[in-house]
Design an enzyme around this catalytic site. Structure first.
Site, PDB file in Angstrom:
ATOM      1  N   HIS A 129      38.807  40.724  44.584  1.00  0.00           N
ATOM      2  CA  HIS A 129      38.265  41.371  43.383  1.00  0.00           C
ATOM      3  C   HIS A 129      37.873  42.801  43.774  1.00  0.00           C
ATOM      4  O   HIS A 129      37.494  43.057  44.925  1.00  0.00           O
ATOM      5  CB  HIS A 129      37.023  40.576  42.969  1.00  0.00           C
ATOM      6  CG  HIS A 129      36.420  40.960  41.660  1.00  0.00           C
ATOM      7  ND1 HIS A 129      35.608  42.051  41.508  1.00  0.00           N
ATOM      8  CD2 HIS A 129      36.493  40.367  40.442  1.00  0.00           C
ATOM      9  CE1 HIS A 129      35.200  42.123  40.252  1.00  0.00           C
ATOM     10  NE2 HIS A 129      35.730  41.112  39.581  1.00  0.00           N
ATOM     11  N   ASP A 206      32.887  36.036  49.753  1.00  0.00           N
ATOM     12  CA  ASP A 206      32.619  36.324  48.344  1.00  0.00           C
ATOM     13  C   ASP A 206      32.648  34.977  47.617  1.00  0.00           C
ATOM     14  O   ASP A 206      33.722  34.419  47.368  1.00  0.00           O
ATOM     15  CB  ASP A 206      33.687  37.283  47.808  1.00  0.00           C
ATOM     16  CG  ASP A 206      33.584  37.480  46.303  1.00  0.00           C
ATOM     17  OD1 ASP A 206      32.803  36.763  45.654  1.00  0.00           O
ATOM     18  OD2 ASP A 206      34.308  38.351  45.784  1.00  0.00           O
ATOM     19  N   GLN A 209      33.079  32.898  42.726  1.00  0.00           N
ATOM     20  CA  GLN A 209      33.731  31.835  41.950  1.00  0.00           C
ATOM     21  C   GLN A 209      33.472  30.445  42.521  1.00  0.00           C
ATOM     22  O   GLN A 209      33.999  29.465  41.988  1.00  0.00           O
ATOM     23  CB  GLN A 209      35.249  32.088  41.868  1.00  0.00           C
ATOM     24  CG  GLN A 209      35.640  33.338  41.110  1.00  0.00           C
ATOM     25  CD  GLN A 209      35.238  33.305  39.632  1.00  0.00           C
ATOM     26  OE1 GLN A 209      34.972  32.252  39.055  1.00  0.00           O
ATOM     27  NE2 GLN A 209      35.172  34.473  39.014  1.00  0.00           N
ATOM     28  N   LYS A 232      27.370  33.665  36.798  1.00  0.00           N
ATOM     29  CA  LYS A 232      28.567  32.800  36.750  1.00  0.00           C
ATOM     30  C   LYS A 232      28.192  31.340  36.986  1.00  0.00           C
ATOM     31  O   LYS A 232      29.050  30.472  37.050  1.00  0.00           O
ATOM     32  CB  LYS A 232      29.582  33.245  37.799  1.00  0.00           C
ATOM     33  CG  LYS A 232      30.179  34.628  37.506  1.00  0.00           C
ATOM     34  CD  LYS A 232      31.195  34.985  38.555  1.00  0.00           C
ATOM     35  CE  LYS A 232      31.539  36.456  38.567  1.00  0.00           C
ATOM     36  NZ  LYS A 232      32.390  36.858  37.447  1.00  0.00           N
ATOM     37  N   CYS A 370      40.153  42.626  37.383  1.00  0.00           N
ATOM     38  CA  CYS A 370      39.630  43.382  38.538  1.00  0.00           C
ATOM     39  C   CYS A 370      40.406  43.051  39.809  1.00  0.00           C
ATOM     40  O   CYS A 370      39.831  42.954  40.903  1.00  0.00           O
ATOM     41  CB  CYS A 370      38.132  43.144  38.750  1.00  0.00           C
ATOM     42  SG  CYS A 370      37.139  43.709  37.385  1.00  0.00           S
TER      43      CYS A 370
HETATM   44  N1  PLP Z   1      34.202  38.537  43.228  1.00  0.00           N
HETATM   45  C1  PLP Z   1      34.875  37.678  42.459  1.00  0.00           C
HETATM   46  C2  PLP Z   1      35.847  36.733  43.088  1.00  0.00           C
HETATM   47  C3  PLP Z   1      34.668  37.673  41.082  1.00  0.00           C
HETATM   48  O1  PLP Z   1      35.347  36.826  40.307  1.00  0.00           O
HETATM   49  C4  PLP Z   1      33.737  38.576  40.520  1.00  0.00           C
HETATM   50  C5  PLP Z   1      33.521  38.646  39.056  1.00  0.00           C
HETATM   51  O2  PLP Z   1      34.359  38.274  38.272  1.00  0.00           O
HETATM   52  C6  PLP Z   1      33.044  39.438  41.367  1.00  0.00           C
HETATM   53  C7  PLP Z   1      33.301  39.388  42.715  1.00  0.00           C
HETATM   54  C8  PLP Z   1      32.044  40.426  40.846  1.00  0.00           C
HETATM   55  O3  PLP Z   1      30.927  39.779  40.335  1.00  0.00           O
HETATM   56  P1  PLP Z   1      29.767  40.605  39.614  1.00  0.00           P
HETATM   57  O4  PLP Z   1      30.439  41.466  38.589  1.00  0.00           O
HETATM   58  O5  PLP Z   1      28.896  39.551  39.031  1.00  0.00           O
HETATM   59  O6  PLP Z   1      29.077  41.412  40.655  1.00  0.00           O
END
Ligand code: PLP
Length: 412
Positions: A129, A206, A209, A232, A370
């Site tokens: 992401h 990370d 998810q 989430k 993203c």
């Molecule tokens: N990493 C992953 C795999 C994600 O799916 C997301 C959000 O969709 C993020 C990072 C970023 O999360 P946040 O916007 O809550 O910081």
């Protein structure tokens, strides 16, 4: 094939805990399948916020009055819950953040600025992401380090046979996603962290998810850092956490300066508190942390194994039904994926599909998610994504299929 879930949980009753799921959208019952972007919130989390504001609201760590100590207890109690939830050794290993993005930026600045130099390598994967990609590119630009990417195969999995080629002693950190937000791929986190350690690199997971969808234990996985977002996983927006091994966090300088994070300040300079407080400058998101604690209680009462089993059964069923639609192509691995499915349709662009299905009250996501570099590699303008959580049902998947059939008729 039909939806098969052997958890024994009364999911229909659990669904009742989410008032928004009774909402009508454009005159139709809401079918909310955009959980990978943000989940809905159960009544218990909303009640915890109201309870906090009605009975405990004040600033933390500062006041010598009753409400301030209630607020501090609630905030620090939430930190302990996060620590237990992730299997951390102690609460001091948990830094509250705004979410995954801020957690990655914190590590890239507090650790990266002081630790990297030209010639060092930051290893990511091609499925990251933007929030686990752009902060590292910015760090590379500041330090002269290089960003490299472990490739993704045509099946949407990491090219693990190439891991040794990429994971050289020049790699100082390996940052990767646990579950891909666009492919659904579940990466072998423990194996990747072990491999990083072997070459002396740190690892950052990370868990955006995964944290709310399956058991995640930092000591079993063996990561040095882990980041996730509360929104989430049933908690409010604007709160999340960074886990860092205690001695590692203690060794890092602060990245934001201000109140709450200092031991003492003179006109000439300042000394800083120990971790995690030195990373929480200014008034934190106290109510958000309380909401996150309530979300954790809620999820744990259901059980993360049961949630994972439910989501897996639903995504298997969805894949089976999607295969009935001609001209629809599902991305990512066939089996062993997280609770989301991304697809392209010959009939229309993902934005048009997503806008069209909204007419029927079905909330999907369409676009690059993203993951622009990955979409470019796959030669796709983007995908349409349905992402599930434990309150989604088999009949909602059936409704999705009906509505996608409408898409095919409309754009034919
Ligand atoms: N990493 C992953 C795999 C994600 O799916 C997301 C959000 O969709 C993020 C990072 C970023 O999360 P946040 O916007 O809550 O910081």
């Amino acid at each position: 094939m039909t939806y098969a879930d052997s958890s024994g949980v009364d999911w229909a009753r659990i669904r009742e805990d989410f008032p928004i799921l009774r909402e009508q959208v454009r005159g139709q019952p809401l079918v909310y399948l955009d959980n990978a972007a943000s989940s809905q919130k159960p009544r218990a989390v909303m009640d915890a916020l109201v309870e906090f504001y009605e009975h405990s609201n004040a600033n933390v760590h500062r006041g010598l009055h009753e409400l301030s100590s209630r607020a501090t207890d609630a905030y620090e109690g939430a930190r302990e819950k996060v620590a237990r939830y992730l299997g951390a050794a102690c609460a001091e290993e948990i830094v509250f953040t705004r979410g995954t993005t801020e957690g990655v930026n914190l590590v890239a600045n507090a650790w990266g600025n002081a630790s990297l130099k030209a010639g060092d390598v930051i290893l990511l994967t091609e499925m990251e992401h933007h929030s686990n990609l752009v902060p590292w590119q910015m760090l590379a630009a500041r330090t002269g380090a290089q960003v490299r990417y472990l490739p993704v195969t045509a099946e949407g999995e990491l090219a693990l046979e190439e891991l040794d080629t990429f994971l050289t002693p020049a790699v100082k950190i390996f940052a990767f996603t646990h579950i891909s937000n666009s492919l659904g791929t579940i990466n072998p986190a423990a194996e990747l962290c072990r491999a990083a350690k072997k070459v002396g690199a740190l690892s950052l997971l990370d868990a955006a998810q995964s944290a709310g969808h399956c058991p995640v234990n930092v000591r079993e996985i063996g990561c040095d850092f882990l980041v996730f977002s509360g929104h989430k996983m049933c908690a409010p927006t604007g709160i999340g956490a960074l886990y860092g091994r205690r001695e590692l966090l203690d060794s890092l300088p602060p990245w934001h300066g201000g109140g709450e994070m200092i031991s003492s300040v003179t006109y000439e300079g300042a000394t800083f508190k120990s971790a995690p407080y030195r990373f929480e400058a200014g008034t934190p998101n106290i109510a958000g942390a309380v909401g996150l604690g309530a979300a954790i209680d809620y999820i744990e009462a259901i059980g993360r194994e049961a949630i994972f089993a439910h989501d897996s059964a639903l995504v298997d069923y969805a894949q089976e039904r999607l295969a009935e639609l001609p001209g629809l192509h599902v991305l990512g691995p066939r089996r062993g994926r997280g609770g989301l499915v991304s697809f392209s349709m010959d009939a229309a662009h993902p934005h048009d599909i997503t806008t069209y299905v909204d007419r029927f009250g079905v909330a999907l996501r369409g676009g690059h998610h993203c993951n622009q570099p990955l979409m470019r590699k796959l030669r796709l303008p983007g995908t349409t994504r349905a992402s599930f959580y434990f309150y989604n049902t088999q009949s909602e998947v059936d409704r999705l299929i009906e509505v996608l059939q409408e898409v095919q008729r409309f754009f034919a």
